[in-house]
Design an enzyme around this catalytic site. Sequence first.
Site, PDB file in Angstrom:
ATOM      1  N   GLU A 270       0.872  -1.315   0.086  1.00 28.49           N
ATOM      2  CA  GLU A 270       0.129  -0.065   0.018  1.00 28.49           C
ATOM      3  C   GLU A 270       0.867   1.338  -0.045  1.00 28.49           C
ATOM      4  O   GLU A 270       0.429   2.209  -0.274  1.00 28.49           O
ATOM      5  CB  GLU A 270      -1.041  -0.069   1.192  1.00 28.49           C
ATOM      6  N   ASP A 312      18.914  19.946 -30.414  1.00 28.88           N
ATOM      7  CA  ASP A 312      19.284  20.916 -31.423  1.00 28.88           C
ATOM      8  C   ASP A 312      20.851  21.444 -31.173  1.00 28.88           C
ATOM      9  O   ASP A 312      21.335  20.873 -30.183  1.00 28.88           O
ATOM     10  CB  ASP A 312      18.420  21.911 -31.561  1.00 28.88           C
ATOM     11  N   ASP A 575      14.638  24.760 -27.743  1.00 24.85           N
ATOM     12  CA  ASP A 575      14.208  25.877 -27.109  1.00 24.85           C
ATOM     13  C   ASP A 575      13.250  26.897 -28.172  1.00 24.85           C
ATOM     14  O   ASP A 575      12.667  27.883 -27.964  1.00 24.85           O
ATOM     15  CB  ASP A 575      15.205  26.747 -26.793  1.00 24.85           C
ATOM     16  N   ASP A 579      11.087  23.574 -32.162  1.00 25.92           N
ATOM     17  CA  ASP A 579      11.248  22.142 -31.124  1.00 25.92           C
ATOM     18  C   ASP A 579      10.101  21.785 -30.516  1.00 25.92           C
ATOM     19  O   ASP A 579       9.676  20.726 -30.077  1.00 25.92           O
ATOM     20  CB  ASP A 579      12.104  22.507 -29.967  1.00 25.92           C
ATOM     21  N   ASP A 672       6.037  -0.912   7.335  1.00 26.83           N
ATOM     22  CA  ASP A 672       5.747   0.215   6.461  1.00 26.83           C
ATOM     23  C   ASP A 672       6.724   1.325   7.075  1.00 26.83           C
ATOM     24  O   ASP A 672       7.419   2.094   6.600  1.00 26.83           O
ATOM     25  CB  ASP A 672       4.372   0.805   6.593  1.00 26.83           C
TER      26      ASP A 672
END
Length: 834
Positions: A270, A312, A575, A579, A672
Amino acid sequence: MITDQLDTGLSNAEAATLLKQHGANEIKPVRQRSILVQFLTHFYNPLVLILLVAVSISALNGDGVSALIIGAIILMSVTLDFIQEYRAGQAAAKLAAQVAVTATVLRDGKLSEIPVAQLVPGDIISLSAGDLIPADGQLLEAKDLFINQSQLTGEAYPVEKHADAPASTDPWDLEAKAAVFMGSTVISGTARARITRTGQSTALGQIADSLEKKPPPTSFELGIRQFGMLIMRFTFLLVLFTLLVNIVLHRPLLESFLFAVALAVGLTPELLPMVVSVTLTRGALRMAALNVIVKRPSAIQDMGAMDILCTDKTGTLTEAKIHLEHHVNALGQGSQRVLELAYLNSYFESGLKSPLDDAILLHHDVAVTGWKKIDEVPFDFERRRVSVLVEREETRILAVKGAPEDILNLCTQYEDEIGAIVSLDETARQSITQLLDQFGNDGFRVLAIAWREVAADHPYAVVNDESELVFVGLAAFLDPPKISAGPVLAALQASGVQVKILTGDNERVTRYICNQLNLPVTGVLTGNEIAAMQDDALLARVEEVNLFCRVNPAQKNRVLLALKARKHVVGYLGDGINDAPSLHTADIGISVDGAVDVAKQAASMIMLEHDLKVLHAGVMEGRRTFGNVMKYIMMATSSNFGNMFSMAASTLFLPFLPLLPLQILLNNLLYDLSEITLPMDNVDEEDLAQPSQWDMNFIRNFMMTIGPISSIFDFITFYLLISVFEADETLFRTGWFVESIATQVLVIFIIRTRRNPLHSHPNRWLTATSLSIVAIAMLLPISPMAHYLGFTALPLMFFGLLAVLIITYLLTVEYFKQWFYKRLNKSRNNPAVP
Ligand SMILES: Nc1ncnc2c1ncn2[C@@H]1O[C@H](COP(=O)(O)OP(=O)(O)OP(=O)(O)O)[C@@H](O)[C@H]1O
Ligand SMILES: [Mg+2]
């Protein structure tokens, strides 16, 4: 009340009222649920609900105390889970807000940048190239405004809009020339508009339902789901089995049912959603410290899984400090005229100024006095050029600059060294091309400059005017490679992330840059070649090619789709407007703070500084989160599962329940708690070396190898308790409780690493929580709570045996773990071995 003041805009007070009235300018605003509701939704888990019902029934039957304790345990578990997730959610939202897209709005007479969500009908906004249109509006002024409305209409080509076009009678008419619509982007030009509709009422809001495509789940999300199914099947079988056994053996029905449900609760991982979101948010916060803002935390995980990064060139691999070095005529001699025409073009261009324009405009000595702009054909990434129509003393000319190969094809004449216009014959063409190649080889980015005269009454410029041009010369720019990028690229490759360059620029310059950065070129494809290829042909080539030159936005996107089709996890760094489609398509889109809005909007990660180094850090961060999530899963499937299995099986032999339902729940809560610090844990270097990939077979095999060991040791405890200690019900349960917590919690130190555990340092918080939880479990039986929890003090001798048991258990798991990984490595190196 809306004022009609065009020069003051709305007052802030008016805007606030309107914002209440119309709501935030968002499509499908995320319903802000109160903390209480968010908390309560954590109870909405079938198991928890069943448990609550069963507990109420048992309370009615008189077992009030244990019902109360069970209630308290559930409350604690849910609260724990909720607090962690809530805090993670808050942190993630804060990060995302840092890079929210803003709009330039006129309020109280002042222009300011506000988050687009706060826009209201009546606001007056300014628009320029690269902006996202933030809401539906009516144009007040527009200059050479070209809009891409493909989000709404599917039409990829920009449309021109005019403020003075007749108002359309249909407010939903997307073709309306004087209206702009939310979700479209400004390709070029500038404008002012008054907002008419916001949020859900916009045209986009109306069709958003049909547009809304959930992104396909990542392999990680699919994996988590598969894992959930696996656990669920086991849980179902186990619960059914225990119930049947108990019924057949005529055990008390209600208690047996509670026991079975508690087992199911113990089995379900869980905490998994919480562990996932907390690890991801921790990763996101760590990235924020490195000046990278993660808009959606799951992007961190994608970074870890990424095996190809497309980027790029300008600004990423180069400094983006562009300098105009040469301006030469067709013969390669320095020419002031080339600079003048280039300057004219850049000066009057109204589109998004590229760094190339900035470099040209730095030459302040060029005068534009006397020139008047009539019109322009703005830049776009298909044509790769821009033309302005300008006039001086009754002569109108079209000044063009752009990608040299294309411009040269449009020229029929050229200016020679004395400025005479002569025909552009084949020899001249060849010598210009040679000049161009020379520049390219030396690492210069080159634009060609051309012009033509048009009739004095030629009213506006269109693309077709860009023909029969006169070639004037070339402008050569230097954009020095970013020396720091070289080592980062090498580091990424060494970490299993291939880098590919997708640029609108030409092959020679790009090769030059690659050479400077020590990035070997393994293959090249140009935009023209891609255009001529079918998808399957492209698919066959994308693997080896790492340089894609002169590609337009759509081709960049095709390359990305091809890579994704080949089952790569692809990142894209860019940018520009060009793009944006690729940033959307990529599994992870990365942009920079200074990027155009469209790019920022499409990206899932924003770098505040253009520094590639942080990318490698991001990849490592992603793999670290994955590593820690995997640890949780391996724990859940092996030790936790083994424990619950032996618990179910023991009902066959025992005349009583091996643990009370509340003890199982307590066991689960403690377990837990011990793992709550797992998201902070260190991950071994070797786990970071390769892209993280979900592997269901690995999990299943690990479960089958390690899980049974835990059960075997449970049975040994079981035997010892009965035969050596002659335990009654209470002593038996106490002993088993302590043993099961201790083994289940401590095994994390073995499972968390592939190495010898002594050679891998756990985070100290993990060590602290794990050891404390074991201590708490040992102390509980002598605490004042013991009676209510059904525990009794354990004989001292038991602890001696327990220590021996734990040590042998951990050694055994370690032994089998080593064996497991050895076999795994063998089968990976040699796929023939199963
Ligand atoms: N302002 C401009 N005026 C004329 N031509 C331009 C201008 N900006 C770009 N170009 C041309 O368009 C081409 C593609 O643009 P750009 O280089 O920005 O694309 P890109 O794909 O973003 O490449 P990069 O990898 O360099 O960022 C350029 O190589 C250049 O030839
Ligand atoms: Mg670019």
